[in-house]
Design a protein around this motif. Structure first.
Motif, PDB file in Angstrom:
ATOM      1  N   GLY A  84      40.407  32.005  50.025  1.00 43.15           N
ATOM      2  CA  GLY A  84      39.360  32.102  47.936  1.00 43.15           C
ATOM      3  C   GLY A  84      40.595  31.602  46.921  1.00 43.15           C
ATOM      4  O   GLY A  84      39.991  31.662  45.877  1.00 43.15           O
ATOM      5  N   ARG A  85      41.735  31.141  47.273  1.00 46.56           N
ATOM      6  CA  ARG A  85      42.574  30.277  46.360  1.00 46.56           C
ATOM      7  C   ARG A  85      42.019  29.157  46.589  1.00 46.56           C
ATOM      8  O   ARG A  85      42.191  28.352  47.274  1.00 46.56           O
ATOM      9  N   PHE A  86      42.094  28.378  45.168  1.00 45.84           N
ATOM     10  CA  PHE A  86      41.969  26.986  45.065  1.00 45.84           C
ATOM     11  C   PHE A  86      43.177  26.339  45.138  1.00 45.84           C
ATOM     12  O   PHE A  86      43.959  27.050  44.049  1.00 45.84           O
ATOM     13  N   ASN A  87      43.585  25.722  46.025  1.00 49.04           N
ATOM     14  CA  ASN A  87      45.258  24.453  46.203  1.00 49.04           C
ATOM     15  C   ASN A  87      44.593  23.623  45.223  1.00 49.04           C
ATOM     16  O   ASN A  87      44.177  22.368  45.888  1.00 49.04           O
ATOM     17  N   ARG A  88      45.048  23.211  43.846  1.00 44.74           N
ATOM     18  CA  ARG A  88      43.994  21.617  43.214  1.00 44.74           C
ATOM     19  C   ARG A  88      45.494  20.844  43.805  1.00 44.74           C
ATOM     20  O   ARG A  88      44.345  19.713  43.737  1.00 44.74           O
ATOM     21  N   GLU A  89      46.692  20.849  43.355  1.00 43.71           N
ATOM     22  CA  GLU A  89      47.402  20.273  44.567  1.00 43.71           C
ATOM     23  C   GLU A  89      46.887  19.477  45.332  1.00 43.71           C
ATOM     24  O   GLU A  89      46.814  18.411  45.497  1.00 43.71           O
TER      25      GLU A  89
ATOM     26  N   THR B  24      35.541  22.497  35.502  1.00 48.09           N
ATOM     27  CA  THR B  24      34.989  22.859  36.563  1.00 48.09           C
ATOM     28  C   THR B  24      35.446  24.916  36.610  1.00 48.09           C
ATOM     29  O   THR B  24      35.111  25.228  36.889  1.00 48.09           O
ATOM     30  N   ARG B  25      36.608  24.742  36.157  1.00 41.83           N
ATOM     31  CA  ARG B  25      37.360  25.520  36.206  1.00 41.83           C
ATOM     32  C   ARG B  25      37.450  26.253  35.058  1.00 41.83           C
ATOM     33  O   ARG B  25      37.287  27.487  35.367  1.00 41.83           O
ATOM     34  N   GLU B  26      36.960  25.621  33.752  1.00 48.48           N
ATOM     35  CA  GLU B  26      36.348  26.821  32.686  1.00 48.48           C
ATOM     36  C   GLU B  26      34.882  27.389  32.912  1.00 48.48           C
ATOM     37  O   GLU B  26      34.749  27.990  32.323  1.00 48.48           O
ATOM     38  N   GLU B  27      34.199  26.183  34.073  1.00 46.02           N
ATOM     39  CA  GLU B  27      32.823  26.800  34.240  1.00 46.02           C
ATOM     40  C   GLU B  27      33.642  28.148  35.210  1.00 46.02           C
ATOM     41  O   GLU B  27      32.566  29.382  34.551  1.00 46.02           O
ATOM     42  N   PHE B  28      34.056  27.959  36.063  1.00 44.08           N
ATOM     43  CA  PHE B  28      34.362  29.481  36.945  1.00 44.08           C
ATOM     44  C   PHE B  28      34.849  30.695  36.250  1.00 44.08           C
ATOM     45  O   PHE B  28      34.479  31.251  36.771  1.00 44.08           O
ATOM     46  N   LEU B  29      35.724  29.920  35.197  1.00 40.02           N
ATOM     47  CA  LEU B  29      36.281  31.285  34.341  1.00 40.02           C
ATOM     48  C   LEU B  29      35.458  31.787  33.814  1.00 40.02           C
ATOM     49  O   LEU B  29      35.546  32.915  33.860  1.00 40.02           O
ATOM     50  N   THR B  30      34.701  30.957  33.204  1.00 44.05           N
ATOM     51  CA  THR B  30      33.664  31.272  32.342  1.00 44.05           C
ATOM     52  C   THR B  30      32.466  33.077  33.425  1.00 44.05           C
ATOM     53  O   THR B  30      32.156  33.358  33.271  1.00 44.05           O
ATOM     54  N   LEU B  31      31.800  32.282  34.536  1.00 48.87           N
ATOM     55  CA  LEU B  31      30.845  33.065  35.758  1.00 48.87           C
ATOM     56  C   LEU B  31      31.791  33.968  35.934  1.00 48.87           C
ATOM     57  O   LEU B  31      31.007  35.204  36.023  1.00 48.87           O
ATOM     58  N   ARG B  32      33.424  33.896  35.912  1.00 49.73           N
ATOM     59  CA  ARG B  32      33.988  34.838  36.693  1.00 49.73           C
ATOM     60  C   ARG B  32      33.869  36.720  35.672  1.00 49.73           C
ATOM     61  O   ARG B  32      34.225  37.671  35.883  1.00 49.73           O
ATOM     62  N   ARG B  33      34.272  35.975  35.056  1.00 51.96           N
ATOM     63  CA  ARG B  33      34.390  36.533  33.376  1.00 51.96           C
ATOM     64  C   ARG B  33      33.086  37.562  32.876  1.00 51.96           C
ATOM     65  O   ARG B  33      32.421  38.558  32.829  1.00 51.96           O
ATOM     66  N   ARG B  34      31.698  36.243  33.332  1.00 52.07           N
ATOM     67  CA  ARG B  34      30.528  37.284  33.400  1.00 52.07           C
ATOM     68  C   ARG B  34      30.267  38.308  34.137  1.00 52.07           C
ATOM     69  O   ARG B  34      29.593  39.678  34.171  1.00 52.07           O
ATOM     70  N   LEU B  35      31.241  38.430  35.515  1.00 54.99           N
ATOM     71  CA  LEU B  35      30.443  38.482  36.269  1.00 54.99           C
ATOM     72  C   LEU B  35      31.758  39.979  37.139  1.00 54.99           C
ATOM     73  O   LEU B  35      30.905  40.578  37.515  1.00 54.99           O
ATOM     74  N   GLN B  36      32.170  39.865  36.408  1.00 50.97           N
ATOM     75  CA  GLN B  36      33.512  41.197  36.331  1.00 50.97           C
ATOM     76  C   GLN B  36      32.843  42.169  36.925  1.00 50.97           C
ATOM     77  O   GLN B  36      33.764  43.027  37.682  1.00 50.97           O
ATOM     78  N   PRO B  37      32.747  42.603  35.902  1.00 55.17           N
ATOM     79  CA  PRO B  37      32.500  43.773  35.853  1.00 55.17           C
ATOM     80  C   PRO B  37      31.154  44.599  36.457  1.00 55.17           C
ATOM     81  O   PRO B  37      30.931  45.563  37.321  1.00 55.17           O
ATOM     82  N   GLN B  38      30.006  43.625  37.357  1.00 55.31           N
ATOM     83  CA  GLN B  38      29.745  43.978  38.595  1.00 55.31           C
ATOM     84  C   GLN B  38      29.904  44.207  39.586  1.00 55.31           C
ATOM     85  O   GLN B  38      30.263  45.280  40.967  1.00 55.31           O
ATOM     86  N   PHE B  39      31.394  42.861  39.606  1.00 55.40           N
ATOM     87  CA  PHE B  39      31.854  43.196  41.266  1.00 55.40           C
ATOM     88  C   PHE B  39      32.779  44.448  40.685  1.00 55.40           C
ATOM     89  O   PHE B  39      33.251  45.293  42.102  1.00 55.40           O
ATOM     90  N   GLU B  40      33.435  45.064  40.072  1.00 56.85           N
ATOM     91  CA  GLU B  40      33.959  46.398  39.757  1.00 56.85           C
ATOM     92  C   GLU B  40      33.327  47.288  39.973  1.00 56.85           C
ATOM     93  O   GLU B  40      34.182  48.305  40.941  1.00 56.85           O
ATOM     94  N   GLU B  41      31.867  46.806  40.012  1.00 51.76           N
ATOM     95  CA  GLU B  41      31.079  48.237  40.240  1.00 51.76           C
ATOM     96  C   GLU B  41      31.225  48.376  41.953  1.00 51.76           C
ATOM     97  O   GLU B  41      31.073  49.245  42.612  1.00 51.76           O
ATOM     98  N   VAL B  42      30.344  46.850  42.507  1.00 55.03           N
ATOM     99  CA  VAL B  42      30.968  47.476  43.481  1.00 55.03           C
ATOM    100  C   VAL B  42      32.347  47.883  44.599  1.00 55.03           C
ATOM    101  O   VAL B  42      32.568  48.054  45.544  1.00 55.03           O
ATOM    102  N   ARG B  43      33.153  47.383  43.839  1.00 56.71           N
ATOM    103  CA  ARG B  43      34.917  47.503  44.131  1.00 56.71           C
ATOM    104  C   ARG B  43      34.503  49.287  44.080  1.00 56.71           C
ATOM    105  O   ARG B  43      34.917  50.145  45.056  1.00 56.71           O
ATOM    106  N   GLN B  44      33.794  50.377  43.148  1.00 57.39           N
ATOM    107  CA  GLN B  44      34.559  51.487  42.726  1.00 57.39           C
ATOM    108  C   GLN B  44      33.825  51.840  43.613  1.00 57.39           C
ATOM    109  O   GLN B  44      33.782  52.919  44.216  1.00 57.39           O
ATOM    110  N   ARG B  45      32.281  51.861  44.069  1.00 58.02           N
ATOM    111  CA  ARG B  45      30.862  52.343  44.933  1.00 58.02           C
ATOM    112  C   ARG B  45      32.253  52.588  46.083  1.00 58.02           C
ATOM    113  O   ARG B  45      32.026  53.424  47.257  1.00 58.02           O
TER     114      ARG B  45
END
Length: 145
Positions: free
Chosen positions: A47-52, A79-100
Motif C-alpha cells: 500500500g506504500r508507493f516506493n517512488r525511487e 499526482t502525489r498532490e492529487e492523491f493527498l487531496t483525495l486522501r484528506r477528503r476521504l479520511q473521515p469516511q475511512f475513520e467512520e469505517v474503522r470505528q465501526r
C-alpha cells in the motif's frame, strides 16, 4: 509377536517423520531459491508507493532519457498532490469505517479483553500516525533521479 509389531510401527513412524522433514526442507529450499532468483516476484503490495524504485524501474523498462526525468518527477509530484487531496477528503469516511469495525470487535470481547484491545488500538494508531508523518516528511527527499 507383539514386540515385532511395535518395532514395525516405530520404524514406520520414523520413516514418516523423515519423509515429512524432507518435504519441509524441500519446501523451505524451494522458497529460498525463488526468493533469491526473483525477489521482485515475492514482493507483496504494502500500500506504500516506493517512488525511487518506480522511477528506476520505469526508466529502465521504458528507457526514459535523462532529460525527461525532470518531467517524470513533475508528473509524479502532481499526482502525489492529487492523491493527498483525495486522501484528506476521504479520511473521515475511512475513520467512520474503522470505528465501526472496532465497535464490532469490542462487541465480541469480554470485559478482560476490552482494555487490552483498547491498548492495542492505541498503539496501532500511534504507529500509523508515525508512519504517515514520516512518509509525508520524506516525500521531498524521494525525488531521486
Amino acid at each position: 509377536m507383539n514386540q515385532m509389531i511395535e518395532t514395525r510401527a516405530k520404524v514406520g513412524l520414523a520413516f514418516l517423520i523423515v519423509f515429512l522433514l524432507g518435504v519441509a526442507a524441500g519446501a523451505l529450499s524451494w522458497s529460498a531459491y525463488l526468493h533469491r532468483v526473483d525477489p521482485a516476484s515475492q514482493a507483496v503490495w504494502t500500500g506504500r508507493f516506493n517512488r525511487e524504485r518506480y522511477v528506476r524501474e520505469l526508466t529502465e523498462a521504458v528507457r526514459i532519457q535523462p532529460e525527461h526525468v525532470g518531467a517524470l518527477n513533475a508528473a509524479l509530484d502532481e499526482t502525489r498532490e492529487e492523491f493527498l487531496t483525495l486522501r484528506r477528503r476521504l479520511q473521515p469516511q475511512f475513520e467512520e469505517v474503522r470505528q465501526r469495525a472496532r465497535q464490532r470487535i469490542r462487541s465480541i470481547l469480554n470485559a478482560e479483553q476490552q482494555p487490552r484491545f483498547d491498548a492495542f488500538v492505541k498503539r496501532w494508531d500511534e504507529e500509523r500516525r508515525a508512519e504517515e508523518a514520516a512518509a509525508s516528511q520524506s516525500k521531498a527527499s524521494e525525488r531521486k533521479p
